[in-house]
Each structure stands twice: as C-alpha cells, then as structure tokens.
Design a protein around this motif. Structure first.
Motif, PDB file in Angstrom:
ATOM      1  N   ARG A 160     -92.089  35.944  -2.478  1.00 49.72           N
ATOM      2  CA  ARG A 160     -91.966  36.087  -1.021  1.00 49.72           C
ATOM      3  C   ARG A 160     -91.050  35.019  -0.446  1.00 49.72           C
ATOM      4  O   ARG A 160     -90.181  35.299   0.398  1.00 49.72           O
ATOM      5  CB  ARG A 160     -93.347  36.010  -0.372  1.00 49.72           C
ATOM      6  CG  ARG A 160     -94.043  37.337  -0.199  1.00 49.72           C
ATOM      7  CD  ARG A 160     -95.193  37.219   0.775  1.00 49.72           C
ATOM      8  NE  ARG A 160     -96.204  36.312   0.277  1.00 49.72           N
ATOM      9  CZ  ARG A 160     -97.391  36.703  -0.208  1.00 49.72           C
ATOM     10  NH1 ARG A 160     -97.677  37.974  -0.267  1.00 49.72           N
ATOM     11  NH2 ARG A 160     -98.280  35.818  -0.622  1.00 49.72           N
TER      12      ARG A 160
ATOM     13  N   ASP B 104     -97.896  43.401   2.639  1.00 49.70           N
ATOM     14  CA  ASP B 104     -96.799  42.452   2.500  1.00 49.70           C
ATOM     15  C   ASP B 104     -96.523  42.152   1.038  1.00 49.70           C
ATOM     16  O   ASP B 104     -95.396  41.826   0.668  1.00 49.70           O
ATOM     17  CB  ASP B 104     -97.135  41.146   3.239  1.00 49.70           C
ATOM     18  CG  ASP B 104     -95.905  40.281   3.420  1.00 49.70           C
ATOM     19  OD1 ASP B 104     -94.847  40.823   3.789  1.00 49.70           O
ATOM     20  OD2 ASP B 104     -96.002  39.059   3.203  1.00 49.70           O
TER      21      ASP B 104
ATOM     22  N   HIS C  90     -96.460  45.636   6.488  1.00 46.75           N
ATOM     23  CA  HIS C  90     -96.549  44.306   5.870  1.00 46.75           C
ATOM     24  C   HIS C  90     -97.884  43.626   6.186  1.00 46.75           C
ATOM     25  O   HIS C  90     -97.924  42.463   6.616  1.00 46.75           O
ATOM     26  CB  HIS C  90     -95.379  43.421   6.318  1.00 46.75           C
ATOM     27  CG  HIS C  90     -94.046  43.924   5.860  1.00 46.75           C
ATOM     28  ND1 HIS C  90     -93.546  43.658   4.604  1.00 46.75           N
ATOM     29  CD2 HIS C  90     -93.117  44.696   6.466  1.00 46.75           C
ATOM     30  CE1 HIS C  90     -92.365  44.236   4.463  1.00 46.75           C
ATOM     31  NE2 HIS C  90     -92.076  44.883   5.581  1.00 46.75           N
TER      32      HIS C  90
END
Length: 235
Positions: A158, A45, A11
């Motif tokens: 996200r 990520d 990530h």
C-alpha cells in the motif's frame, strides 16, 4: 421500476469508518430496491485472504448476505486491491464471482463489465506487477504465509503504491483509448462499465459506443443506477 446498481472502489478499511457507514447505508436503504448489484472491484482497500476474520470483514459479509436474502443477486469482479477474494468468502455471503471481463445483457444492450485496471496499458510498471501477482503459484505461496506476515506485506505494498502514484502522470494512470477500442471490438459490445481510475463520467464515443467510469467512494458514494430507460449517477 426495474433497476440495476453498479459500484466500485469503495476501498473499505477499518481506518475509514465513514466509508463503511456509507456502504452499510447503501446496502440497507438503496440496494434492496434493485434487481441486481454489481461490485466492480476494490470493495476492500486490501485483501490478504479469505481467512481474515475482522469486524469489518464480518460486517461486509453480513450486509451482502442480507441483501441476497431479499432476492437481489450480487456479483463481484476483483479489483487491483482485492484480487485475492476467493470462493470461500463468496460462498459465505452468497456472492457470485465473475471473471476479469464479463459480458451482460443490460436491458437489451450488450455490455462489458470489468474493474478497469487492465485497460490502463500505458502504466507499464503496474501491468508488470499485475502479471506477477496474478500468477497462481505466487498466490498459493502468499496465502500460506502466517496472517501477521501477510498484513505486513500488505502495508508495504500500500505504501509503495501511494508513493509510485506521485511520480506518474494522470495520462499514464488512465485508460489507453486505442486499447479500449480493441476491447469493444473483441467482445462485440456497445458499452463498457468499469472503475479503477476514480474518474466518474459517461463517455459517448464515436460509433454509438459508450464507456462509463464509476467513481470512488469518499465524502459521498458513487453509484451508477441503470434502468430500462435511463443511466445516471446517484449519491
């Protein structure tokens, strides 16, 4: 001694320089000692397209390219965060892209490698989302949006992903054991190596089957080292 490394769920992002430092240290100190390196998804990520030109992306390209120039083959299976990594990025750093499920001969043992998100079939909402975002026409449209808009969309996704996880049980976010056995049979393998769940472990199952789960990267790096005689996690 011959060895192969497996990593996943780093990530990497510009907001977590400590992870980038761990990655660089691994690529320069450990990885050159291996025959091969397999990255099983979520190296980044989030990935908004091969046209992203940031200091982090350029550094990662440089590290992978330098590793392959030493003679270490480097392979990549996309994760749920960086499934848009494409041929352009791979070509720029001599990275070899693999399909969602890929079988290898791991020192004489037929082994299936994958990111692991497809094994979590109890997470119905995620599987529905995954099916949509892997549609080629959706990806084609997304990649043609201006870079700034893609960045905004990525931030929203996200945030929503983090929020959704707070409402899901640990069982739902783990693999479905019955489906995992189906995958063992479908690909006729004795061993599966995957990431995604962040639950580092080596599960010895009935029938001489083994499921190895790679951990995520945080304060330390989770690295699976496989030799002709041993399998172990190193930090």
């Amino acid at each position: 001694m011959s060895k192969i490394y497996f990593i996943a769920d780093l990530h990497l992002s510009e907001s977590h320089p400590n992870l980038t430092a761990l990655f660089v240290d691994f690529m320069r100190q450990k990885a050159p000692n291996a025959e091969k390196l397999y990255i099983l998804g979520d190296l980044f990520d989030f990935w908004i397209g091969d046209d992203e030109d940031s200091s982090l992306v350029n550094l990662v390209k440089q590290e992978i390219l330098q590793l392959t120039r030493t003679g270490v083959d480097c392979y990549f299976i996309c994760g749920n965060r960086d499934f848009l990594i494409g041929k352009s990025f791979a070509k720029s750093c001599n990275l070899q892209l693999l399909p969602t499920y890929h079988c290898i001969n791991l020192y004489g043992k037929r082994t299936l490698i994958c990111h692991g998100d497809t094994l979590c079939t109890d997470d119905i909402a995620y599987q529905q989302y995954r099916k949509k975002v892997h549609q080629k026409w959706r990806q084609w449209l997304f990649l043609r949006l201006p870079l700034k808009i893609r960045l905004k969309i990525a931030d929203k996704i996200r945030s929503k992903s983090k929020q959704d996880k707070t409402h899901k049980s640990d069982q739902i976010m783990d693999v479905n054991e019955a489906f995992v056995l189906e995958i063992f049979n479908k690909f006729n393998v004795l061993q599966i190596i995957h990431g995604h769940t962040h639950r580092q472990n080596i599960h010895n199952l009935s029938g001489n089957l083994t499921r190895i789960v790679l951990g995520d990267w945080g304060p330390t790096a989770s690295i699976l080292e496989v030799t002709p005689h041993n399998i172990r996690f190193i930090e």
